[in-house]
Design an enzyme around this catalytic site. Structure first.
Site, mmCIF file in Angstrom:
data_model
loop_
_atom_site.group_PDB
_atom_site.id
_atom_site.type_symbol
_atom_site.label_atom_id
_atom_site.label_comp_id
_atom_site.label_asym_id
_atom_site.label_seq_id
_atom_site.Cartn_x
_atom_site.Cartn_y
_atom_site.Cartn_z
ATOM 1 N N ARG A 151 53.238 52.117 59.404
ATOM 2 C CA ARG A 151 51.802 51.352 60.052
ATOM 3 C C ARG A 151 51.006 51.322 59.123
ATOM 4 O O ARG A 151 50.359 49.948 59.306
ATOM 5 C CB ARG A 151 51.647 52.445 60.996
ATOM 6 C CG ARG A 151 52.134 52.174 62.227
ATOM 7 C CD ARG A 151 52.291 53.692 63.913
ATOM 8 N NE ARG A 151 50.864 53.020 63.913
ATOM 9 C CZ ARG A 151 49.946 54.601 63.880
ATOM 10 N NH1 ARG A 151 49.995 55.940 63.740
ATOM 11 N NH2 ARG A 151 48.738 54.300 64.740
ATOM 12 N N SER A 157 50.781 59.468 67.556
ATOM 13 C CA SER A 157 50.476 60.193 66.234
ATOM 14 C C SER A 157 49.483 61.541 65.958
ATOM 15 O O SER A 157 50.444 62.414 65.485
ATOM 16 C CB SER A 157 50.166 59.186 65.314
ATOM 17 O OG SER A 157 49.736 59.256 63.733
ATOM 18 N N LYS A 214 51.267 65.692 66.399
ATOM 19 C CA LYS A 214 50.187 66.585 64.756
ATOM 20 C C LYS A 214 49.577 67.642 65.448
ATOM 21 O O LYS A 214 49.862 68.566 65.174
ATOM 22 C CB LYS A 214 49.893 65.449 63.613
ATOM 23 C CG LYS A 214 50.231 64.385 62.718
ATOM 24 C CD LYS A 214 49.380 63.976 62.006
ATOM 25 C CE LYS A 214 48.616 63.386 62.772
ATOM 26 N NZ LYS A 214 48.476 62.138 61.653
ATOM 27 N N ASP A 265 55.854 61.303 63.572
ATOM 28 C CA ASP A 265 54.540 60.655 62.590
ATOM 29 C C ASP A 265 54.956 60.287 61.212
ATOM 30 O O ASP A 265 53.933 59.883 60.374
ATOM 31 C CB ASP A 265 53.785 61.264 63.532
ATOM 32 C CG ASP A 265 52.694 61.009 62.620
ATOM 33 O OD1 ASP A 265 52.349 60.567 63.570
ATOM 34 O OD2 ASP A 265 51.465 61.687 61.596
HETATM 35 N N1 URA Z 1 45.025 59.022 62.800
HETATM 36 C C1 URA Z 1 46.021 59.430 63.011
HETATM 37 O O1 URA Z 1 46.535 60.403 62.530
HETATM 38 N N2 URA Z 1 46.614 58.531 62.988
HETATM 39 C C2 URA Z 1 47.062 57.789 63.754
HETATM 40 O O2 URA Z 1 47.815 56.564 64.234
HETATM 41 C C3 URA Z 1 45.690 57.373 63.912
HETATM 42 C C4 URA Z 1 44.663 57.855 62.649
#
Ligand code: URA
Length: 433
Positions: free
Chosen positions: A168, A183, A187, A161
């Protein structure tokens, strides 16, 4: 496996197989797939989407792309929160110490700015001395002793990520449900908290522009969290205007301090209390109403502010900046945006306002950009407020004089005026439990 073929498959709208997705995530993690191919795949996903099975596999492989933190030593007390992103969203700075002051344990990994939205880690770095990189042992020790520790995403936690997020951010491939779900949930699963509250923002400043889209995103994340054995709920919160009045890193820290010190109320305080109440309800096993009451009492007693000082000091931050926020450096160039007409503010293009703040230096345009901690915007009027022609709509702060003229032009264009009174937006649109 052949990356150009997999990009083409997604570009043609076909589903990627489990082994193909796992191979891609491993290639993102070990660096064997170059940035340009990952970026092309993200764009194909942006236009073609992914089905639920693809999203589940992508999330699982990304969660396992690095370490999985074990917070079982905190039992059911460990609780995390994650926002899908917004403009002026400084809720973590208030909620993390607030929830910790109530007895829950917040061992949190936060992100940097993404697209037009700000990131908690950039905000915390505006406090001199604050260390965002800690080893696992110190991270757990501070959580145990203080009740709260907030660090950046380490290279070891969901590294897939980390690489995707940075790409991104600069390839306009953020606002797509499969990539947001994978994403955030990769996490959150790797970070180990037993309870998770998702703040899914909706409106002109959020990645989801409508409530049905936000509910869809929230339900997908809640389903993945539940399938992985977590207590999880999601609040759909309003982002049709910036949250609070400050946008930009040290400006937002100062505003968060005003709420913690009890000198500011309004939308920011109320959204924080709703999120904190939900976190307390999940982690301390109380009803949502009891959670909300406890959060309000703790914030208003000053205990959350005392906890914030303890937390910032434990991570090396200079607490004198919390006690005397006027110590934060002020940008060299400060200019007011003047209202071109009289009327009620009916709508704000909050994404555009977020981009203006980035343009002033508060966010990044490329991966390598350095943030100007003092840059940003202080709003003077929000939806429902009446302004006269010539009143100040907002004040811009920057250290790059050349960025001022464009932002001065852009800001009024982001505002829609109405001759008739306008209602303030609801703060919480839905709760998904
Ligand atoms: N927060 C994140 O951690 N990832 C995303 O893709 C969007 C908001």
């Amino acid at each position: 496996m052949h990356m150009p073929h997999l990009i083409e498959k997604k570009k043609d709208g076909r589903a990627l197989k489990e082994e193909e997705l796992r191979w891609i995530v491993r290639g993102i993690t070990d660096g064997s797939i170059p940035d340009y191919q990952i970026s092309a795949l993200c764009m194909a996903i942006y236009f073609r989407g992914m089905n639920d099975e693809e999203i589940a596999v992508l999330t699982d492989e990304m969660a396992h792309s690095g370490d999985m933190i074990d917070l079982s030593c905190f039992g059911s007390l460990s609780v995390d929160k994650h926002s899908t992103g917004g403009v002026g969203d400084k809720t973590t700075l208030i909620i993390a110490p607030l929830v910790a002051a109530c007895g829950a344990k917040v061992a949190k990994m936060s992100g940097r700015g993404l697209g037009h939205t700000g990131g908690t880690i950039d905000k915390l770095e505006s406090i001199p001395g604050y260390r965002v990189e800690l080893g696992e042992e110190e991270f757990l020790r501070i959580t145990r002793e203080v009740g709260v520790c907030v660090i950046g995403q380490s290279g070891e936690l969901a590294p897939a990520d980390k690489r995707l997020y940075a790409l991104r951010d600069v390839t306009s491939t953020v606002d797509t449900i499969p990539l947001i779900v994978s994403s955030i949930m990769s996490k959150k699963l790797a970070a180990g908290a037993k309870s998770i509250v998702l703040d899914v923002t909706v409106g002109s400043g959020a990645f989801m522009k409508t409530v049905p889209e936000a509910v869809n995103l929230a339900e997908k994340m809640v389903a993945i969290g539940r399938a992985c054995g977590r207590n999880i709920s999601a609040l759909i919160t309003d982002m049709s205007e910036p949250l609070g009045y400050a946008i930009g890193n040290s400006l937002e820290v100062k505003e968060a301090l005003a709420v913690l010190k009890g000198v500011m109320g309004g939308d920011l305080k109320e959204v924080c209390l709703a999120l904190a109440g939900e976190m307390l309800s999940l982690s301390l096993e109380m009803t949502p109403e009891e959670g909300l009451d406890l959060a309000r009492q703790t914030l208003e007693s000053g205990a959350a502010y005392e906890k914030a000082k303890e937390w910032i000091a434990a991570q090396g931050g200079d607490v004198s900046y919390l006690e005397e926020p006027e110590r934060f450096p002020v940008a060299e160039f400060v200019e007011d945006v003047i209202s071109p007409e009289s009327g009620y503010i009916a709508a704000m293009d909050t994404e555009e306002i977020g981009h203006s703040a980035c343009h002033l230096g508060a966010g990044r345009k490329t991966k390598a950009d350095e943030i100007d901690m003092a840059a940003g915007i202080m709003l003077c009027a929000k939806i429902g407020d009446f302004v006269e022609k010539g009143d100040v709509l907002a004040t811009l702060y920057t250290n790059q004089e050349e960025s001022l003229s464009e932002s001065l032009k852009r800001y009024p264009m982001a505002i829609t005026f109405s001759k008739d009174p306008v209602e303030k937006p609801a703060l919480i649109h839905r709760i998904i439990r």
